[in-house]
Design a protein around this motif. Structure first.
Motif, short mmCIF file in Angstrom:
data_model
loop_
_atom_site.label_atom_id
_atom_site.label_comp_id
_atom_site.label_asym_id
_atom_site.label_seq_id
_atom_site.Cartn_x
_atom_site.Cartn_y
_atom_site.Cartn_z
N ARG A 77 4.42 43.09 53.94
CA ARG A 77 5.20 41.96 54.48
C ARG A 77 6.64 42.37 54.70
NH1 ARG A 77 2.69 37.45 54.92
NH2 ARG A 77 4.62 36.30 55.14
N THR A 78 7.19 41.87 55.79
CA THR A 78 8.61 42.05 56.07
C THR A 78 9.33 40.71 56.08
OG1 THR A 78 8.17 42.00 58.44
CG2 THR A 78 8.25 44.18 57.39
N ALA A 79 8.56 39.63 56.03
CA ALA A 79 9.13 38.28 56.01
C ALA A 79 8.45 37.49 54.90
CB ALA A 79 8.93 37.59 57.36
N ALA A 80 9.17 36.54 54.36
CA ALA A 80 8.63 35.71 53.28
C ALA A 80 7.51 34.82 53.80
CB ALA A 80 9.73 34.85 52.68
N TYR A 81 6.64 34.42 52.90
CA TYR A 81 5.62 33.44 53.24
C TYR A 81 6.32 32.15 53.65
CZ TYR A 81 2.13 36.41 50.96
OH TYR A 81 1.32 37.46 50.61
N PRO A 82 5.72 31.37 54.54
CA PRO A 82 6.34 30.10 54.94
C PRO A 82 6.52 29.15 53.76
CG PRO A 82 4.50 30.63 56.39
CD PRO A 82 4.50 31.63 55.29
N VAL A 83 5.59 29.21 52.82
CA VAL A 83 5.65 28.37 51.62
C VAL A 83 5.43 29.29 50.42
CG1 VAL A 83 4.52 26.48 50.38
CG2 VAL A 83 4.72 26.38 52.86
N GLU A 84 6.22 29.11 49.39
CA GLU A 84 6.08 29.91 48.18
C GLU A 84 4.66 29.80 47.62
OE1 GLU A 84 9.30 30.55 44.77
OE2 GLU A 84 8.40 28.56 44.72
N LYS A 85 4.08 30.93 47.19
CA LYS A 85 2.72 30.94 46.64
C LYS A 85 2.76 31.15 45.13
CE LYS A 85 0.24 32.87 50.55
NZ LYS A 85 -0.94 33.66 50.87
N GLN A 86 1.90 30.42 44.44
CA GLN A 86 1.72 30.65 43.01
C GLN A 86 0.64 31.70 42.85
OE1 GLN A 86 0.98 27.20 40.54
NE2 GLN A 86 -0.08 28.45 39.02
N VAL A 87 0.96 32.79 42.17
CA VAL A 87 0.00 33.87 42.02
C VAL A 87 -0.80 33.70 40.72
CG1 VAL A 87 -0.34 36.37 41.89
CG2 VAL A 87 1.37 35.42 43.42
N TYR A 88 -0.12 33.60 39.59
CA TYR A 88 -0.84 33.45 38.32
C TYR A 88 0.10 32.96 37.23
CZ TYR A 88 1.11 37.55 35.95
OH TYR A 88 1.95 38.42 35.32
N THR A 89 -0.50 32.53 36.12
CA THR A 89 0.26 32.12 34.93
C THR A 89 -0.23 32.94 33.75
OG1 THR A 89 0.57 29.87 35.74
CG2 THR A 89 0.79 30.20 33.37
N ALA A 90 0.70 33.50 33.00
CA ALA A 90 0.38 34.26 31.79
C ALA A 90 0.88 33.47 30.59
CB ALA A 90 1.05 35.63 31.83
N ALA A 91 -0.01 33.14 29.69
CA ALA A 91 0.33 32.37 28.50
C ALA A 91 0.61 33.32 27.33
CB ALA A 91 -0.79 31.41 28.15
N PHE A 92 1.35 32.81 26.35
CA PHE A 92 1.75 33.60 25.19
C PHE A 92 0.56 34.14 24.41
CE2 PHE A 92 1.01 29.47 23.43
CZ PHE A 92 0.56 29.70 22.15
N ASP A 93 -0.56 33.45 24.45
CA ASP A 93 -1.73 33.91 23.69
C ASP A 93 -2.61 34.87 24.51
OD1 ASP A 93 -2.63 31.99 25.47
OD2 ASP A 93 -3.98 31.03 24.03
N GLN A 94 -2.22 35.16 25.74
CA GLN A 94 -2.96 36.08 26.59
C GLN A 94 -2.31 37.46 26.67
OE1 GLN A 94 -2.78 33.77 30.17
NE2 GLN A 94 -4.84 32.96 29.89
N VAL A 95 -1.02 37.49 26.49
CA VAL A 95 -0.26 38.73 26.64
C VAL A 95 0.91 38.71 25.67
CG1 VAL A 95 1.11 37.77 28.55
CG2 VAL A 95 0.82 40.23 28.38
N PRO A 96 1.27 39.85 25.07
CA PRO A 96 2.35 39.86 24.08
C PRO A 96 3.70 39.37 24.62
CG PRO A 96 1.11 41.91 23.99
CD PRO A 96 0.61 41.15 25.18
#
Length: 133
Positions: A77-96
């Motif tokens: 990509r050379t330009a931003a997406y038209p709308v911000e995308k949510q990729v993922y959420t990492a919770a405290f109990d999933q990753v240090p």
């Protein structure tokens, strides 16, 4: 006048024929690259979330000594997406350290031009959500 009309018609036909190929040439080809190395099991989670969000087409995971490598296939990509995308959420109990992982994935995505910008947002519990632009 007749020559001018004929020239304009030929120019119009040439433009119509060449326009689709010019538009096609502007679309970057897919690239496959190592996005980064993450904790064991995390690369698969991030890979699936990124595929579901539409930030890359496919992914694979290669286990190593320091963690899992995430290899992604995407269109740079050379330009931003038209709308911000949510990729993922990492919770405290999933990753240090969810904040560090979010920052790492976001920065590596920018470096490889998977997206042009990112931000990590904290939630109610100590978790971080990666948004990309």
């Amino acid at each position: 006048m007749r020559k001018l009309t004929r020239s304009l018609i030929l120019a119009g036909i040439a433009g119509a024929v060449l326009a689709p190929s010019a538009a096609h040439a502007a679309t970057p080809e897919t690239t496959t690259a190592l996005l980064g190395t993450y904790g064991f099991g995390r690369a698969a989670v991030i890979g699936e979330a990124g595929r579901a969000a539409g930030t890359w087409e496919t992914f694979s995971v290669r286990s190593g000594f320091a963690g899992d490598d995430l290899i992604v296939t995407y269109r740079p990509r050379t330009a931003a997406y038209p709308v911000e995308k949510q990729v993922y959420t990492a919770a405290f109990d999933q990753v240090p350290d969810a904040q560090a992982e979010c920052q790492q994935v976001g920065a590596e995505g920018v470096a490889h031009r998977v997206w042009v910008s990112f931000r990590c947002r904290t939630g109610f519990a100590p978790n971080y959500t990666l948004f990309v632009g």
